[in-house]
Design a protein around this motif. Structure first.
Motif, PDB file in Angstrom:
ATOM      1  N   UNK A  68       0.830  -1.199   0.000  1.00 19.99           N
ATOM      2  CA  UNK A  68       0.000   0.000   0.000  1.00 19.99           C
ATOM      3  C   UNK A  68       0.864   1.248   0.000  1.00 19.99           C
ATOM      4  N   UNK A  69       0.475   2.201  -0.843  1.00 17.77           N
ATOM      5  CA  UNK A  69       1.099   3.518  -0.887  1.00 17.77           C
ATOM      6  C   UNK A  69       0.037   4.521  -0.446  1.00 17.77           C
ATOM      7  N   UNK A  70       0.372   5.333   0.549  1.00 20.28           N
ATOM      8  CA  UNK A  70      -0.565   6.349   0.999  1.00 20.28           C
ATOM      9  C   UNK A  70       0.212   7.576   1.449  1.00 20.28           C
ATOM     10  N   UNK A  71      -0.490   8.549   2.015  1.00 22.78           N
ATOM     11  CA  UNK A  71       0.151   9.787   2.444  1.00 22.78           C
ATOM     12  C   UNK A  71       1.172   9.570   3.563  1.00 22.78           C
ATOM     13  N   UNK A  72       1.048   8.467   4.296  1.00 24.38           N
ATOM     14  CA  UNK A  72       1.972   8.203   5.397  1.00 24.38           C
ATOM     15  C   UNK A  72       3.310   7.625   4.939  1.00 24.38           C
ATOM     16  N   UNK A  73       3.309   6.879   3.814  1.00 24.42           N
ATOM     17  CA  UNK A  73       4.543   6.193   3.424  1.00 24.42           C
ATOM     18  C   UNK A  73       5.029   6.526   2.012  1.00 24.42           C
ATOM     19  N   UNK A  74       4.414   7.520   1.361  1.00 24.45           N
ATOM     20  CA  UNK A  74       4.825   7.864  -0.005  1.00 24.45           C
ATOM     21  C   UNK A  74       4.512   9.331  -0.276  1.00 24.45           C
TER      22      UNK A  74
END
Length: 185
Positions: A68-74
């Protein structure tokens, strides 16, 4: 997909996978999905599935591995994905509620009215023509044409668009651009 498996993204129930006569349900409790609200899906040239969600970001399904890519890790522009399109160079173009993100597998680039010629932040649709030009639809701001260098904006004041809210964009086999708006095609 290339194996003949049908994938169905559901509004609130995750992902359905249909293999001939067998249905498998993928959701946040039994898979790597970060949200059960599926908004878009695309397969890239390597058969990797890219799944956009509303609120959970972007999920990559490669074989049985979920990422998963989201605002927390990307550097994805928003966790609210409207559409995903893969180009012939392996780039993923992700239409989000906070701009257009491009992911080349390693690096992220986000286009917004602040740093590009895209006319609005809420990107609702995207299509890529045979020449590689991106056609980007927005919520209330018309369409942008991006050839990789320059941006051109089209709206109901400078073109034949019946409305500036763009729902969908498709390019047919003859290269004709079809644009769905809230006030007609």
């Amino acid at each position: 997909d290339s194996d003949g498996i049908k994938w169905l993204g559901c509004l609130y129930n995750g992902l359905g996978k249909f293999e001939g006569t067998i249905w498998t349900k993928c959701n946040t409790s039994n898979s790597g999905l970060n949200s059960n609200t599926i908004s878009s899906m695309a397969n890239d040239e390597n058969g990797i599935k890219w799944i956009g969600t509303s609120g959970g970001g972007l999920t990559k399904l490669e074989g049985s591995a979920w990422t998963t890519f989201n605002k927390l890790n990307s550097d994805l522009a928003s966790d609210y994905i409207n559409e995903i399109v893969c180009d012939s160079h392996g780039n993923k173009w992700i239409a989000t509620t906070a701009g257009l993100s491009k992911f080349d597998g390693t690096n992220w680039t986000t286009y917004s009215p602040y740093n590009s010629g895209i006319p609005g932040y809420d990107v609702t649709a995207i299509a890529i023509d045979a020449g590689g030009t991106k056609w980007i639809g927005t919520d209330h701001d018309g369409i942008a044409k991006f050839n990789g260098l320059t941006w051109t904006k089209y709206d109901k004041l400078n073109s034949g668009l019946p409305e500036n809210y763009i729902n969908s964009i498709a390019i047919d086999g003859n290269g004709v651009l079809w644009i769905g708006t809230t006030n007609g095609l």
